[in-house]
Design an enzyme around this catalytic site. Structure first.
Site, PDB file in Angstrom:
ATOM      1  N   CYS A  46     -54.363   3.044 -32.344  1.00 44.77           N
ATOM      2  CA  CYS A  46     -53.386   3.004 -33.444  1.00 44.77           C
ATOM      3  C   CYS A  46     -52.065   3.564 -32.924  1.00 44.77           C
ATOM      4  CB  CYS A  46     -53.893   3.758 -34.672  1.00 44.77           C
ATOM      5  SG  CYS A  46     -54.153   5.524 -34.425  1.00 44.77           S
TER       6      CYS A  46
ATOM      7  N   ARG B 292     -55.954   6.916 -37.830  1.00 48.52           N
ATOM      8  CA  ARG B 292     -56.893   5.785 -37.923  1.00 48.52           C
ATOM      9  C   ARG B 292     -57.810   5.623 -36.720  1.00 48.52           C
ATOM     10  NH1 ARG B 292     -52.317   1.586 -38.881  1.00 48.52           N
ATOM     11  NH2 ARG B 292     -51.398   3.136 -37.481  1.00 48.52           N
TER      12      ARG B 292
ATOM     13  N   ASP C 122     -51.359   2.301 -42.484  1.00 45.91           N
ATOM     14  CA  ASP C 122     -51.281   3.626 -41.861  1.00 45.91           C
ATOM     15  C   ASP C 122     -51.256   4.728 -42.926  1.00 45.91           C
ATOM     16  OD1 ASP C 122     -50.794   5.827 -40.324  1.00 45.91           O
ATOM     17  OD2 ASP C 122     -49.342   4.804 -39.038  1.00 45.91           O
TER      18      ASP C 122
HETATM   19  P1  4NP Z   1     -52.035   6.811 -36.877  1.00 42.93           P
HETATM   20  O1  4NP Z   1     -50.945   7.460 -37.864  1.00 42.93           O
HETATM   21  O2  4NP Z   1     -51.321   5.735 -36.101  1.00 42.93           O
HETATM   22  O3  4NP Z   1     -53.062   6.243 -37.801  1.00 42.93           O
HETATM   23  O4  4NP Z   1     -52.533   7.940 -36.009  1.00 42.93           O
HETATM   24  C1  4NP Z   1     -49.725   7.990 -37.369  1.00 42.93           C
HETATM   25  C2  4NP Z   1     -49.660   9.317 -36.997  1.00 42.93           C
HETATM   26  C3  4NP Z   1     -48.471   9.849 -36.528  1.00 42.93           C
HETATM   27  C4  4NP Z   1     -47.351   9.056 -36.455  1.00 42.93           C
HETATM   28  C5  4NP Z   1     -47.423   7.731 -36.821  1.00 42.93           C
HETATM   29  C6  4NP Z   1     -48.614   7.192 -37.286  1.00 42.93           C
HETATM   30  N1  4NP Z   1     -46.125   9.585 -35.992  1.00 42.93           N
HETATM   31  O5  4NP Z   1     -45.125   8.849 -35.983  1.00 42.93           O
HETATM   32  O6  4NP Z   1     -46.073  10.735 -35.572  1.00 42.93           O
END
Ligand code: 4NP
Length: 155
Positions: free
Chosen positions: A8, A14, A123
């Site tokens: 992800c 995720r 997300d």
């Molecule tokens: P993930 O969610 O892709 O599901 O882990 C996110 C966690 C952090 C960030 C973006 C998406 N971020 O920009 O820090």
């Protein structure tokens, strides 16, 4: 050994949920010796960070401990190291193909591409909806495990 990498954007919501939920299913079916998995990010944002607390709580509710997990960024070598690289959404898949320099062996797709309703997993970092993310991820992991089991049975 079949090796799966869940991917992800940040590797703190995720894809770690997918990694730990899938591993739990694999172990419960007694397939720990034949299927391995891990997770990684496309971005550098969260490298070294633990699983985001709301995601960690969802896993904890399922009886799963993810305390040792730290975010890492995927790289080109992962393409050879894994049999399947599964993104959570189309944007992840596009970035994964960029990182890997293409997808000549057709190993990269979305986790829910083989679901009855193929779709992105939104997300929860942005939506705040960890219940939906967890439900979608569980659906994807179940479909994936059934597929691997079937192909394994044919070997
Ligand atoms: P993930 O969610 O892709 O599901 O882990 C996110 C966690 C952090 C960030 C973006 C998406 N971020 O920009 O820090």
């Amino acid at each position: 050994m079949k090796k799966i990498l869940f991917v992800c954007l940040g590797n703190i919501c995720r894809s770690p949920m997918a990694e730990f939920i899938f591993r739990d299913m694999v172990e419960k079916r007694g397939l720990g010796g034949v299927i391995a998995c891990a997770s990684a990010a496309t971005s550098t944002e969260e490298i070294g960070n633990p699983v985001y607390p709301p995601a960690k709580r969802k896993l904890y509710q399922l009886g799963i401990n993810c305390s040792g997990k730290r975010a890492r960024q995927m790289n080109r070598a992962d393409y050879d190291a894994y049999d399947l690289l599964l993104g959570m959404e189309s944007r992840n898949v596009a970035r994964m193909k960029q990182i890997c320099g293409g997808d000549p062996e057709n190993k990269i797709r979305r986790l829910l591409d083989h679901a009855p309703q193929p779709r992105d997993i939104d997300d929860p970092w942005y939506t705040g909806d960890f219940d939906t993310a967890c439900r979608d991820i569980t659906e994807g992991c179940q479909i994936l495990l059934d597929e691997i089991n079937l192909s394994h049975a044919k070997d």
